[in-house]
Design an enzyme around this catalytic site. Sequence first.
Site, PDB file in Angstrom:
ATOM      1  N   HIS A 199       0.815  -1.199   0.000  1.00  7.75           N
ATOM      2  CA  HIS A 199       0.000   0.000   0.000  1.00  7.75           C
ATOM      3  C   HIS A 199       0.860   1.265   0.000  1.00  7.75           C
ATOM      4  O   HIS A 199       0.560   2.240  -0.668  1.00  7.75           O
ATOM      5  CB  HIS A 199      -0.911  -0.017   1.228  1.00  7.75           C
ATOM      6  CG  HIS A 199      -1.870   1.117   1.279  1.00  7.75           C
ATOM      7  ND1 HIS A 199      -3.141   1.039   0.771  1.00  7.75           N
ATOM      8  CD2 HIS A 199      -1.735   2.373   1.771  1.00  7.75           C
ATOM      9  CE1 HIS A 199      -3.742   2.190   0.943  1.00  7.75           C
ATOM     10  NE2 HIS A 199      -2.925   3.020   1.549  1.00  7.75           N
ATOM     11  N   HIS A 212     -10.117   2.379  -1.886  1.00  8.51           N
ATOM     12  CA  HIS A 212     -10.369   1.949  -0.508  1.00  8.51           C
ATOM     13  C   HIS A 212     -11.213   0.690  -0.564  1.00  8.51           C
ATOM     14  O   HIS A 212     -12.326   0.651  -0.062  1.00  8.51           O
ATOM     15  CB  HIS A 212     -11.055   3.069   0.286  1.00  8.51           C
ATOM     16  CG  HIS A 212     -10.430   3.300   1.626  1.00  8.51           C
ATOM     17  ND1 HIS A 212     -11.138   3.649   2.739  1.00  8.51           N
ATOM     18  CD2 HIS A 212      -9.145   3.227   2.028  1.00  8.51           C
ATOM     19  CE1 HIS A 212     -10.314   3.782   3.763  1.00  8.51           C
ATOM     20  NE2 HIS A 212      -9.108   3.534   3.347  1.00  8.51           N
ATOM     21  N   ASN A 213     -10.653  -0.333  -1.225  1.00 10.22           N
ATOM     22  CA  ASN A 213     -11.442  -1.522  -1.551  1.00 10.22           C
ATOM     23  C   ASN A 213     -11.727  -2.409  -0.357  1.00 10.22           C
ATOM     24  O   ASN A 213     -12.875  -2.745  -0.079  1.00 10.22           O
ATOM     25  CB  ASN A 213     -10.713  -2.353  -2.615  1.00 10.22           C
ATOM     26  CG  ASN A 213     -10.396  -1.530  -3.846  1.00 10.22           C
ATOM     27  OD1 ASN A 213     -11.063  -0.536  -4.109  1.00 10.22           O
ATOM     28  ND2 ASN A 213      -9.374  -1.926  -4.585  1.00 10.22           N
TER      29      ASN A 213
END
Lengths: 256, 971
Positions: free
Chosen positions: B233, B314-315
Site C-alpha cells: 500500500h 479503498h477496496n
Amino acid sequence: MAANVRVLVLRAAGINCDAETVFAWEQAGADVDLLHINRVMERPQRLRDYGALTIPGGFSYGDDIAAGKVLANQLVHHLGEELRRFVNDGKLVLGTCNGFQVLVKAGLLPGGAGNGDWRGRVTIAFNEQGRFEDRWVYLRAEVSHSPWLDPGEMVRFPIAHAEGRFVADSDETLARLRTEDLVALCYVDAEGNPGAFPVNPNGSDDHIAGLTDPTGRVLGLMPHPERNIHPRHDPLGRGPSGRRIFDRAVAFLRAS
Amino acid sequence: MNLWWVEVRPRRPQWDAHGAAVLAQMRSLGLHCVERVASARLFVIEGSLAAADVERAAVELLADPVAEEYVYGGADAPRGRADHIAVEVHLKPGVMDPVARSVKLGLADMGLRVDAVRTARRYDIVGLGSLEQLEFAAWRVLANDCIENAYLTGFGRHDDTPLAAPTPPQANQQVRCVSLSDLHENALQRLSREGHLFLSPDEMQTIRSHFRSLGREPTDLELETLAQTWSEHCVHKTLKSRIVYRGDPMPDASNPQHRSSAPVEIEYANLLADTIARATHTLNLDWCLSVFKDNAGVIAFDDEYGIAFKVETHNHPSAIEPYGGAATGVGGCVRDVIGCGLGAKPIANTDVFCLAPSDWPMERLPRNVLHPVAILRGVVAGVRDYGNRMGIPTINGALAFDGRYLGNPLVYVGCLGLIPRGLIRKQAHPGDRILLVGGCTGRDGLHGATFSSAELTETHADEFAHAVQIGDPITEKKMLDCILQARDHADGCLYSAITDCGAGGLSSAVGEMGSEIGARVQLETVPLKYAGLRYDEIWISEAQERMVLAVPPANVEKLLAVFAAEDVEATVIGEFTDDNTLTVAYRGEVVGELKMEFLHHGLPQQTRVAEWFPPDEPQRVPPQPIQPGDVKRVLIKRLTALNTTSKEWVIRQYDHEVQGGSVVTPLVGRGDGPSDAAVLRPRLDSDRGIAVGCGLCPELADVDPYWMAVAAVDEALRNVVCVGGDPSRTAILDNFCWPKCEDPRTLGALVRACQGAHDAAVAYGLPFISGKDSLNNEFAMSAEEAARCGLPQKLAIPPTLLISAVSIIEDVRRCITAAAKPDASESQFYYIGHCGSHWDEVSLADRLKVHRVIHRLIADGVLTAAHDVGSDGIAVALAEMAIGGHCGISVVEPEKDAQCRLFESQAGGYIVQVPHHKSSDLVHACLDEMLFELVGMIAPEWGFHVTLSDGSVESIPPDELEAAWKKGMFK
C-alpha cells in the site's frame, strides 16, 4: 450615495458555502467580512458594524442532533439580545439552506425578533424521500413586502439538502403563514404552478421553500441563490436569477 | 453521578424517513414480511443533572418541537415496550461518536455541564416472523458488527442493554522486543502473517539480518514501522520491481496491424519507472508542475494557480464496512490534496465503484460477503456524507458491474485541489517542530496499510474489524479551515511541510517527512480519544482526520493560536533532527530507533517473472445487421443494462454545486441525460475552467490488458473532450486494481496494461501526474462455500485500470454537453471517428486526430452537443442524447460502411450535433482525415425514430425510451 454596505457572513464548524456567499455579496457591491462564530460570541456587539448578516449553507456542527440545531442553540444563548437589536434596527438577515434551518430553529423565522408564538408550530424535517437531494428547482416569490424579493417573480436555484422539508403542525398554521404574509417562496414548475415531486423536491407542506419574518427583512430559504449568479450556473441557461436577491438587498441598505 | 436516557422519535409515522429507508432496505434484502419500522434516537447523558434539566435538554435541544416527541428516564427506567420486537444499536467502546460531542457542546451552551454523552438508535419492527429474521435484520441492515453492538428484544430473547460507559481496555506499556534472530523461515512467515505484518520471506530475512548486524532484537514498534513503510500500500513494491516479461510481443501502437506472434522477452528494471513515469518524462511538458513525488500531481491552471489531482482506492475497508470504508477513503484522498505541496484547497471529488450485479441472488452470497446492493447503498452514502459535509462537490464518476467483484468490490475516490503556484514545494528542516493537527488518536484503524495489502477471506470481517473506522468530515473541515489560514497567514506560510496521516498513521507520516533528515517523537504527547492505548498503537493508529506539519520554532505559537481560535487540536509531538534516525520515545524510554536509510531504502527490490499469451482468439466475425422490427427490443435492452442505465439514484445524493463553480454536472439537459464529464470554474472570478472525466474498460481485460489500457486512456480523453477539454492540456492518473500478482500471468497482464498506458499516453501527449495501485484483490473461500455459491474458491477481480483525466478549458462559456439541443432547428447528428469495434485496427496517431478535431469544433462554436460512443454503439449514444435533451431524433443507419452500423460496438468515436448551417465547417474539418457519417436529424416532436439501411422504419415511444434508461440499478 450612501456609505458602503457592510455584510457579515458567519462561519462555523461545518459551514461550507461561505466562499461563494461572500463572492455573491461582493458581486452585488457589498463590503464583506467572513467571521467565525467564536469571534462573534466573544464580542456580540460586533454585529452592530454590519447592515446585513448571512448564515450560509453547510452542515454546521455536522447537523448533529438535527440540521442547524447546535448553531441555532448558540445564537439563542450567546447572541440572542444582539440579534433582536440587529433586526429591530432595520437590518437584513439571510439564511440559505443550513442558514435557513438555523434561523427557523433559533425562532427568528417566521417570528422575527419577537419570535411570536410560533414555537412548536413549524420546523424543517427530513426530506420525504429520506435522503439528500441535489436538484434545480423553480421558485415563485409569494411575499408582498420583502426587500429581498419582488412579489410573483420567478427564480431558479439548486437545492442540495437532506433536511429541507418544511413542516407545519396544522392547516391552521399554514393558513396563518399565508394571512400574515410570511411565506417567502414556493416550489413551482416552469409555468409557475405547484406540483408533486420533483416540482416540490422534498415534500414541503404547502410547497413552502422559504419564509420571512413579519418585517420581511429576515429571509430564509432552502435553495441556494448564491449558486446562480453566473450565466453558466443554470444548466438550462435560464439566467442568473440569484443575483437579483443580493443586488436588491444592497440597494435597500444603500437607501436606508 | 447520574445517568439519564432520552429517547426521541418522530411524532407521525410519515415523518420517520429513516425508518422508511430502513424498511426499504430490509425488503430489498428479501425480508418482505416486514410491515413497518419505527426508528428512534437515544441519548445517554452522564452528569449531575436534575430531572428538570433533562426535560429542558429534551425540549430545547434534543427533540424537534414539531416533528418529534420524547421520553426520558433514569438508568433503571425501562425503555421501549416489552412486547415489541426491537433492536437497539450502540457504538462499541472507542468508536468515535461526533453527535455525542455536539450534544455536549449544545448542553454547555445552555449552561448544563455534563460528564459524558453517548448516542444510540432504536428500531421497533412490525412483521418479523422469527428470531432468525430478527437477527438477520439486526446484523445485515441495522448494525455493523465492526463498530456497533446490537441488543435484540423479541421471540424469547431480551438482551440486557448496558448504558454505563464502557471502558476501553488498558494496555500494558512494557516495551516488547521480538526475537527474530533465532527464528527459522517458517516461523518468520508465521510471525509475518499472525502479526498482520504481511511481509515476504525475503523482507523478513532482510529485517532479521539488519538487526543481527546491530546486535539486538527489534522492538514490536520497529517491526510494525517497517511493515507499514514496506507495505504494498505504501511503497508499491510490485510495480517498482524488476520484471522479466515473456510472452506475446507488445503491439506497435503506431502501426497496430503489423503483428508478430513470436514470443519475446522484455526486461523492465523498474516497471513503474519504465512505463507510466517514463511517458511523463518523455513528454516533458512545462505545464506539469509536480508529478509522482507528492501526495497528488499538480498541473498549471493559470499564471497564479495549479490544479492538484489524486485518486485513491479503498477496496478492502469498503468490502467489510461500506459506509465507513468509502467515507474514510474520501477523507484520506481529500487529505492527500490538502497535504499536497504546502496545501491545496479541495475543489471537487470523484468516485468510481465496481460491483457485482445488483440482482445477485441472495442464496449465492458467500459467508461474510455483503450483497452488492448493501455495498452500493453504503459506499454511496459514505461518499455522499463525506463530500457533502466537507463542502466539496462530487462531480464525476462511474459504475461498473461484473460478478467477479462480488467478494472484492472496488471503490475509487478522487479529489482535485487548487494550489497557488508558489506553494508547490515543501521541505521539513532539522529543528522544525512536528505538529499533529486535527482529530485525536484512538485504537481505530490499526493495520490498515498491511490489511489492504493482502487478499480478502471469509474471516476478514472478524479478523480486521479493527482496521475499519468511521469518518468525521466536520473535524476534517475544521482542520482544513485552519490549515488554509496558517498557509495564507499575514506573516507567510507558518509551516515548512505538511502531509496526511493516512495508512500507517504517524509511523508513515513522520517517517516520510523526515526521511532525508531524521525525526524524534514523544508519543506520550499525542492527544488521545481515551486513555489506555499502548505506545505502538498510538504510533500506527490510522485514526482519521489528522495531519502532520513541520513548523519552524519561531512560528509554533502563531500556528497553535490559529488552531485554538477554532477549537481544533494542534499539538507539538516532537521535532525533526539531523541524525538521519527515526527515534520514537514513550515516557522517556526509547521504544524505537531506526536508521532512515534502512527504513526507506532497505527494502530489497524484487525480481519477478511475468508472462502473457493471448487467449484463443475467436474468429472475428463481421457484424450482423440488426433485423428489421428488432430495433426497439435491442435498444430498450441496452438502455436498461446495469452498465448503461441511469445512475440518477446515486448522482442526486451528491452535492454538485457547492463552492459555486460548477458548469457541467453529471445529469444534463431537461431530461437529465448522462454527461460525459464535468466542468467547473475553480476561481469564481474567472471563466477559465477544468473538465474532469474518467475511462474504465475492465471488459477488455480478458481480451488483452494492453488494449484495455489504451481504451481506458482513450475513453477518459473522449469524455473530457466532449465537454470542451483540450487534448493538448490534459493530464491523466492511473489506478490499477489487480488480483494477486504472485501468478506470473496476472503480473503479465499488469505489464501489458502498464505498457499500453505508456504507449497511449505518449501517442496522445497525455502526461501521467499521479497514480496508485491496489493489488491482491481476490476473495478466498472454503471449498464447501465455493461449491454452495457456484463460485471458484479464489474469486479474483478482472484486472481493472481506472484512468482519470483533468483538462484545462480556456473559456467555459464555450462548453457543451451531451444533451441534444431541441432549439437548434434542422440540426444534424454525425458520427465522427473510425469504424470498428477492435482497438488494434487504427493507429493511435489517427485516433488523436479525431480528438483534436472535436476539440477544435467545440472551441470554434460549431457544435451544440457531443457525446462519447462506446461499446453500446451509436444508437444507444443517440438515445441518451435524445433523453437528455428531451427532444426527437430521426436516426438513419449509414449505408456506405457496413462496419459502422448503429448497434455495433465502437472502439471510440463521437456523436456530435451540428446546426445545419454549420455542417460544412464540420465536413471541412474531418475531410480525408477520418470517418464522418450523418446518422440522424433533429425531429420536430419528442421521439426516437430509426431508419435502417434496408429502409424499414421503427419509432420508439419517447416515454418507453426514457423509462427504460431511467429504470436504474434497482428499485
